[in-house]
Design an enzyme around this catalytic site. Structure first.
Site, PDB file in Angstrom:
ATOM      1  CE  LYS A  14      19.654 -35.147  17.566  1.00 46.64           C
ATOM      2  NZ  LYS A  14      20.688 -34.715  18.503  1.00 46.64           N
ATOM      3  NE  ARG A  89      19.164 -29.367  16.857  1.00 48.01           N
ATOM      4  CZ  ARG A  89      19.739 -30.424  16.274  1.00 48.01           C
ATOM      5  NH1 ARG A  89      19.161 -31.038  15.281  1.00 48.01           N
ATOM      6  NH2 ARG A  89      20.904 -30.851  16.711  1.00 48.01           N
ATOM      7  NE  ARG A 128      29.955 -35.660  15.326  1.00 44.79           N
ATOM      8  CZ  ARG A 128      28.642 -35.479  15.414  1.00 44.79           C
ATOM      9  NH1 ARG A 128      27.820 -36.458  15.116  1.00 44.79           N
ATOM     10  NH2 ARG A 128      28.153 -34.340  15.809  1.00 44.79           N
ATOM     11  NE  ARG A 134      28.754 -32.290  12.349  1.00 47.72           N
ATOM     12  CZ  ARG A 134      27.674 -32.791  12.931  1.00 47.72           C
ATOM     13  NH1 ARG A 134      27.335 -34.052  12.705  1.00 47.72           N
ATOM     14  NH2 ARG A 134      26.944 -32.055  13.729  1.00 47.72           N
ATOM     15  NE  ARG A 146      26.694 -29.010  17.756  1.00 50.93           N
ATOM     16  CZ  ARG A 146      27.350 -30.101  17.376  1.00 50.93           C
ATOM     17  NH1 ARG A 146      28.684 -30.115  17.349  1.00 50.93           N
ATOM     18  NH2 ARG A 146      26.700 -31.168  17.013  1.00 50.93           N
TER      19      ARG A 146
HETATM   20  P1  B4P Z   1      25.517 -38.717  16.471  1.00 44.08           P
HETATM   21  O1  B4P Z   1      24.673 -39.925  16.264  1.00 44.08           O
HETATM   22  O2  B4P Z   1      26.133 -38.127  15.246  1.00 44.08           O
HETATM   23  O3  B4P Z   1      24.755 -37.554  17.252  1.00 44.08           O
HETATM   24  P2  B4P Z   1      23.564 -36.604  16.881  1.00 44.08           P
HETATM   25  O4  B4P Z   1      22.688 -36.633  18.100  1.00 44.08           O
HETATM   26  O5  B4P Z   1      22.914 -37.007  15.587  1.00 44.08           O
HETATM   27  O6  B4P Z   1      24.350 -35.224  16.651  1.00 44.08           O
HETATM   28  P3  B4P Z   1      24.054 -33.703  16.344  1.00 44.08           P
HETATM   29  O7  B4P Z   1      22.942 -33.192  17.226  1.00 44.08           O
HETATM   30  O8  B4P Z   1      25.385 -33.087  16.474  1.00 44.08           O
HETATM   31  O9  B4P Z   1      23.673 -33.520  14.875  1.00 44.08           O
HETATM   32  P4  B4P Z   1      22.736 -32.696  13.932  1.00 44.08           P
HETATM   33  O10 B4P Z   1      23.289 -33.065  12.634  1.00 44.08           O
HETATM   34  O11 B4P Z   1      21.298 -33.009  14.203  1.00 44.08           O
HETATM   35  O12 B4P Z   1      26.619 -39.136  17.526  1.00 44.08           O
HETATM   36  C1  B4P Z   1      27.631 -38.259  17.966  1.00 44.08           C
HETATM   37  C2  B4P Z   1      28.922 -39.029  18.195  1.00 44.08           C
HETATM   38  O13 B4P Z   1      28.744 -39.989  19.230  1.00 44.08           O
HETATM   39  C3  B4P Z   1      29.371 -39.815  16.958  1.00 44.08           C
HETATM   40  O14 B4P Z   1      30.743 -39.673  16.822  1.00 44.08           O
HETATM   41  C4  B4P Z   1      28.994 -41.262  17.271  1.00 44.08           C
HETATM   42  O15 B4P Z   1      29.853 -42.196  16.669  1.00 44.08           O
HETATM   43  C5  B4P Z   1      29.116 -41.290  18.787  1.00 44.08           C
HETATM   44  N1  B4P Z   1      28.181 -42.241  19.406  1.00 44.08           N
HETATM   45  C6  B4P Z   1      26.895 -42.472  19.026  1.00 44.08           C
HETATM   46  N2  B4P Z   1      26.337 -43.403  19.822  1.00 44.08           N
HETATM   47  C7  B4P Z   1      27.305 -43.755  20.754  1.00 44.08           C
HETATM   48  C8  B4P Z   1      27.327 -44.670  21.852  1.00 44.08           C
HETATM   49  N3  B4P Z   1      26.281 -45.424  22.191  1.00 44.08           N
HETATM   50  N4  B4P Z   1      28.474 -44.747  22.592  1.00 44.08           N
HETATM   51  C9  B4P Z   1      29.558 -43.990  22.267  1.00 44.08           C
HETATM   52  N5  B4P Z   1      29.591 -43.122  21.220  1.00 44.08           N
HETATM   53  C10 B4P Z   1      28.487 -43.006  20.469  1.00 44.08           C
HETATM   54  O16 B4P Z   1      22.897 -31.100  14.190  1.00 44.08           O
HETATM   55  C11 B4P Z   1      24.003 -30.312  13.788  1.00 44.08           C
HETATM   56  C12 B4P Z   1      23.658 -28.808  13.722  1.00 44.08           C
HETATM   57  O17 B4P Z   1      22.723 -28.558  12.627  1.00 44.08           O
HETATM   58  C13 B4P Z   1      22.960 -28.173  14.919  1.00 44.08           C
HETATM   59  O18 B4P Z   1      23.876 -27.797  15.930  1.00 44.08           O
HETATM   60  C14 B4P Z   1      22.239 -26.947  14.258  1.00 44.08           C
HETATM   61  O19 B4P Z   1      23.127 -25.864  14.064  1.00 44.08           O
HETATM   62  C15 B4P Z   1      21.828 -27.470  12.900  1.00 44.08           C
HETATM   63  N6  B4P Z   1      20.442 -27.981  12.889  1.00 44.08           N
HETATM   64  C16 B4P Z   1      20.090 -29.288  12.649  1.00 44.08           C
HETATM   65  N7  B4P Z   1      18.753 -29.435  12.722  1.00 44.08           N
HETATM   66  C17 B4P Z   1      18.240 -28.204  13.014  1.00 44.08           C
HETATM   67  C18 B4P Z   1      16.900 -27.724  13.256  1.00 44.08           C
HETATM   68  N8  B4P Z   1      15.838 -28.545  13.213  1.00 44.08           N
HETATM   69  N9  B4P Z   1      16.733 -26.411  13.543  1.00 44.08           N
HETATM   70  C19 B4P Z   1      17.771 -25.578  13.580  1.00 44.08           C
HETATM   71  N10 B4P Z   1      19.072 -25.974  13.381  1.00 44.08           N
HETATM   72  C20 B4P Z   1      19.305 -27.269  13.105  1.00 44.08           C
END
Ligand code: B4P
Length: 193
Positions: A14, A89, A128, A134, A146
């Site tokens: 995302k 979420r 990552r 993190r 998670r």
């Molecule tokens: P990202 O792009 O970082 O993944 P994400 O889906 O954004 O991650 P996440 O769900 O952990 O983050 P969030 O900050 O929302 O990609 C992950 C990895 O994959 C990276 O290393 C990237 O380089 C790699 N990658 C990406 N695309 C790729 C591809 N095509 N091929 C190979 N590799 C690839 O959430 C973090 C925490 O915050 C949650 O657990 C929760 O505790 C809290 N939180 C956030 N929003 C919340 C909400 N609305 N309510 C309650 N808690 C919340």
């Protein structure tokens, strides 16, 4: 307004795709994960509270996250559209978001759900964790916690938007560019609210 939710499990890409989408479409990017991490690094009361949950792989309480999004929507009155990344979420967050957008005579145009296998999610987050610093990527148990939070609390959010025919699924495995192209195709099929 054109408002998109980029949805998917932790590690589905995302954040990666949001960077590219906001640049291409000029949308205001609202990532609750980034916002919470910024509060944590500034050691604000909100950040200190959020950290207790995030370090264990748990979701931060709804009232904290909803309050944060509500003030951001108020502070970005000039935006022509929002890209919600990692929000909503829970079903309570989804209902609150609909109410907040209704106050702006707006709504969600489309939710795009990235689909990635659990094996690949764990692989990406472990990788990552080697460099991100993190705490929530730090060990596999937290990563698995998670994913459990996603399955038990977050997956149902897609069902909420399915009732309004607003969900499209996109394969989230492949190169970043391939996935980006697939997302753009979907965005261009949908119109403003
Ligand atoms: P990202 O792009 O970082 O993944 P994400 O889906 O954004 O991650 P996440 O769900 O952990 O983050 P969030 O900050 O929302 O990609 C992950 C990895 O994959 C990276 O290393 C990237 O380089 C790699 N990658 C990406 N695309 C790729 C591809 N095509 N091929 C190979 N590799 C690839 O959430 C973090 C925490 O915050 C949650 O657990 C929760 O505790 C809290 N939180 C956030 N929003 C919340 C909400 N609305 N309510 C309650 N808690 C919340």
């Amino acid at each position: 307004m054109f408002n998109v939710i980029l949805f998917g499990p932790p590690g589905s890409g995302k954040g990666t795709q949001s960077e590219k989408l906001m640049e291409k479409y000029g949308l205001k990017h609202l990532s609750t994960g980034d916002l919470l991490r910024s509060e944590i690094s500034k050691k604000t009361p909100l950040g200190i509270e959020a950290r207790n949950f995030m370090d264990k792989g748990q979701l931060v309480p709804d009232e904290v996250v909803i309050g944060m999004i509500s003030s951001l929507l108020d502070n970005n009155k000039e935006a022509t559209g929002f890209l919600f990344d990692g929000f909503p979420r829970t079903s309570a967050q989804a209902e609150a978001l609909d109410r907040l957008l209704e106050l702006k005579n707006s709504c969600i145009s489309v939710m795009i759900a990235l689909e990635v296998s659990e094996k690949e999610l764990i692989h990406r987050l472990v990788q990552r964790g080697k460099t991100s610093g993190r705490a929530d990527d730090d060990n596999e148990n937290v990563i698995r916690a998670r994913i459990v939070e996603y399955k038990t609390k977050t997956a149902a959010v897609a069902d909420y938007y399915r009732k309004f025919n607003k969900v499209v699924e996109v394969k989230g495995e492949g190169s970043v560019e391939e996935i980006f192209e697939a997302l753009c195709k979907q965005i261009e099929k949908h119109s403003d609210c």
